[in-house]
Scaffold this motif. Sequence first.
Motif, PDB file in Angstrom:
ATOM      1  N   PHE A 284       1.044  -1.386   0.076  1.00 31.78           N
ATOM      2  CA  PHE A 284       0.096  -0.018   0.104  1.00 31.78           C
ATOM      3  C   PHE A 284       0.926   1.174  -0.005  1.00 31.78           C
ATOM      4  CE2 PHE A 284      -2.380   3.434   1.947  1.00 31.78           C
ATOM      5  CZ  PHE A 284      -3.603   3.227   1.697  1.00 31.78           C
ATOM      6  N   ILE A 285       0.640   2.116  -1.140  1.00 30.02           N
ATOM      7  CA  ILE A 285       1.517   3.508  -1.147  1.00 30.02           C
ATOM      8  C   ILE A 285       0.513   4.319  -1.346  1.00 30.02           C
ATOM      9  CG2 ILE A 285       3.217   4.588  -2.113  1.00 30.02           C
ATOM     10  CD1 ILE A 285       4.898   2.047  -2.862  1.00 30.02           C
ATOM     11  N   GLU A 286       0.180   5.596  -0.972  1.00 32.41           N
ATOM     12  CA  GLU A 286      -0.646   6.591  -1.099  1.00 32.41           C
ATOM     13  C   GLU A 286      -0.371   6.982  -2.856  1.00 32.41           C
ATOM     14  OE1 GLU A 286      -3.501   9.875  -0.509  1.00 32.41           O
ATOM     15  OE2 GLU A 286      -2.872   8.280   0.935  1.00 32.41           O
ATOM     16  N   GLY A 287      -1.530   7.100  -3.458  1.00 34.21           N
ATOM     17  CA  GLY A 287      -1.375   7.316  -5.011  1.00 34.21           C
ATOM     18  C   GLY A 287      -1.409   6.097  -5.693  1.00 34.21           C
ATOM     19  N   LYS A 288      -0.945   4.960  -5.444  1.00 31.97           N
ATOM     20  CA  LYS A 288      -0.530   4.046  -6.174  1.00 31.97           C
ATOM     21  C   LYS A 288      -1.867   3.069  -6.370  1.00 31.97           C
ATOM     22  CE  LYS A 288       1.777  -0.804  -5.951  1.00 31.97           C
ATOM     23  NZ  LYS A 288       2.368  -1.470  -4.955  1.00 31.97           N
TER      24      LYS A 288
ATOM     25  N   PHE B 295      -5.726   5.424  -1.094  1.00 31.57           N
ATOM     26  CA  PHE B 295      -5.934   6.612  -0.333  1.00 31.57           C
ATOM     27  C   PHE B 295      -5.754   6.254   1.348  1.00 31.57           C
ATOM     28  CE2 PHE B 295      -7.657   7.775  -4.184  1.00 31.57           C
ATOM     29  CZ  PHE B 295      -7.559   9.181  -4.287  1.00 31.57           C
ATOM     30  N   THR B 296      -4.738   7.046   1.871  1.00 28.20           N
ATOM     31  CA  THR B 296      -4.698   7.078   3.584  1.00 28.20           C
ATOM     32  C   THR B 296      -5.958   7.781   4.086  1.00 28.20           C
ATOM     33  OG1 THR B 296      -2.396   7.157   3.197  1.00 28.20           O
ATOM     34  CG2 THR B 296      -3.287   7.378   5.374  1.00 28.20           C
ATOM     35  N   SER B 297      -6.428   8.718   3.658  1.00 28.77           N
ATOM     36  CA  SER B 297      -7.502   9.589   4.269  1.00 28.77           C
ATOM     37  C   SER B 297      -8.801   9.359   3.370  1.00 28.77           C
ATOM     38  CB  SER B 297      -7.124  10.979   4.550  1.00 28.77           C
ATOM     39  OG  SER B 297      -8.308  11.774   5.187  1.00 28.77           O
ATOM     40  N   LEU B 298      -9.913   9.081   4.139  1.00 28.48           N
ATOM     41  CA  LEU B 298     -11.027   9.187   3.239  1.00 28.48           C
ATOM     42  C   LEU B 298     -11.539  10.345   2.710  1.00 28.48           C
ATOM     43  CD1 LEU B 298     -13.308   6.920   5.824  1.00 28.48           C
ATOM     44  CD2 LEU B 298     -12.006   6.152   3.672  1.00 28.48           C
ATOM     45  N   LYS B 299     -11.137  11.501   3.242  1.00 25.00           N
ATOM     46  CA  LYS B 299     -11.610  12.822   2.851  1.00 25.00           C
ATOM     47  C   LYS B 299     -10.805  13.150   1.629  1.00 25.00           C
ATOM     48  CE  LYS B 299      -7.938  15.555   5.280  1.00 25.00           C
ATOM     49  NZ  LYS B 299      -7.357  15.869   4.241  1.00 25.00           N
ATOM     50  N   ASP B 300      -9.780  12.471   1.159  1.00 25.65           N
ATOM     51  CA  ASP B 300      -9.121  12.773  -0.066  1.00 25.65           C
ATOM     52  C   ASP B 300      -9.727  12.001  -1.445  1.00 25.65           C
ATOM     53  OD1 ASP B 300      -7.348  14.513   1.180  1.00 25.65           O
ATOM     54  OD2 ASP B 300      -5.876  12.894   1.651  1.00 25.65           O
ATOM     55  N   VAL B 301     -10.379  10.965  -0.995  1.00 25.60           N
ATOM     56  CA  VAL B 301     -11.146  10.288  -2.149  1.00 25.60           C
ATOM     57  C   VAL B 301     -12.348  10.967  -2.819  1.00 25.60           C
ATOM     58  CG1 VAL B 301     -12.289   8.063  -2.571  1.00 25.60           C
ATOM     59  CG2 VAL B 301     -10.683   8.201  -0.748  1.00 25.60           C
ATOM     60  N   PRO B 302     -12.290  11.251  -4.187  1.00 24.36           N
ATOM     61  CA  PRO B 302     -13.077  12.181  -4.855  1.00 24.36           C
ATOM     62  C   PRO B 302     -14.300  11.207  -4.841  1.00 24.36           C
ATOM     63  CG  PRO B 302     -11.279  11.768  -6.025  1.00 24.36           C
ATOM     64  CD  PRO B 302     -11.040  10.843  -4.934  1.00 24.36           C
TER      65      PRO B 302
END
Length: 275
Positions: free
Chosen positions: A211-215, A227-234
Amino acid sequence: MFITIINDSRDQNAFGRQATRAAGLFGCGVATVGVADDLEAAGNLVDVLDAAEGREGVVLVNVAPRQEHGKKSEKGSVGFVGTEVAKKENGSPFGFFYYGKTLVVSSIDGATLSLVKKLGIADKIHVLDIAATGKAMVEKGVIDEAISERMRTTQFRSYEFLPRVAQWIVNREPVVSTERLLLAADAPKAIWWVDSFGNAKTTLLPDDVSFIEGKEVQMLLGSLPCFTSLKDVPDGVAAITIGSSGIGDKRFLEIFVQGESAAERFHLVSGSMVV
């Protein structure tokens, strides 16, 4: 002191009886978690232990194994479907271990303890001899012969056996058991729970999929971004996120769709394979 019951006998009659007996024996409140199978029990057991943080309490787990990923045990091990020790009991054998001050008494066949093993919560378990333990309780005057016989032969061991033997252990009475390595069945790479929002909790840890952010990670249902944070998911995007379930710094990955149900979009249920 707390008591939590994790059980697939989850109708109101069954849970009412179990909770009343446990509350009467221990003199404290009881929480109940209803599960459909042993894989759901595995994840919920980890979450309950995480919530308790090693405090004094008892977790009672009894689930009939239904997953098809058990295998024959190695010598001296337990937790596999079809072990010799299982054949000697009225159903799956039971065992106990401690996590901090929290006592866990659980059925040991199938996937029930698979995530306990995966996360390193316990590596050994004391397998109980139900008949011998009942005899010891009779000799001490805690129960009579009729109750001992029900503990051994009943179809509802969550009611007749589990709370009584747990109280016996908590009271530091002599327990007839055999310590064995916990070599439970490996957890499948699957969904173990779908929450009320439709988020699907998996048995995977971040390291299992790099798991890597953005991968993007390739799964059976397609390629999903991390995505590490739910708020960043479109909005409307399906992703893999690090969820709240797990223990310590080991948290399970979840399949998530912003603003929608991931379970409905991908037709996911507990037991659905993801990798």
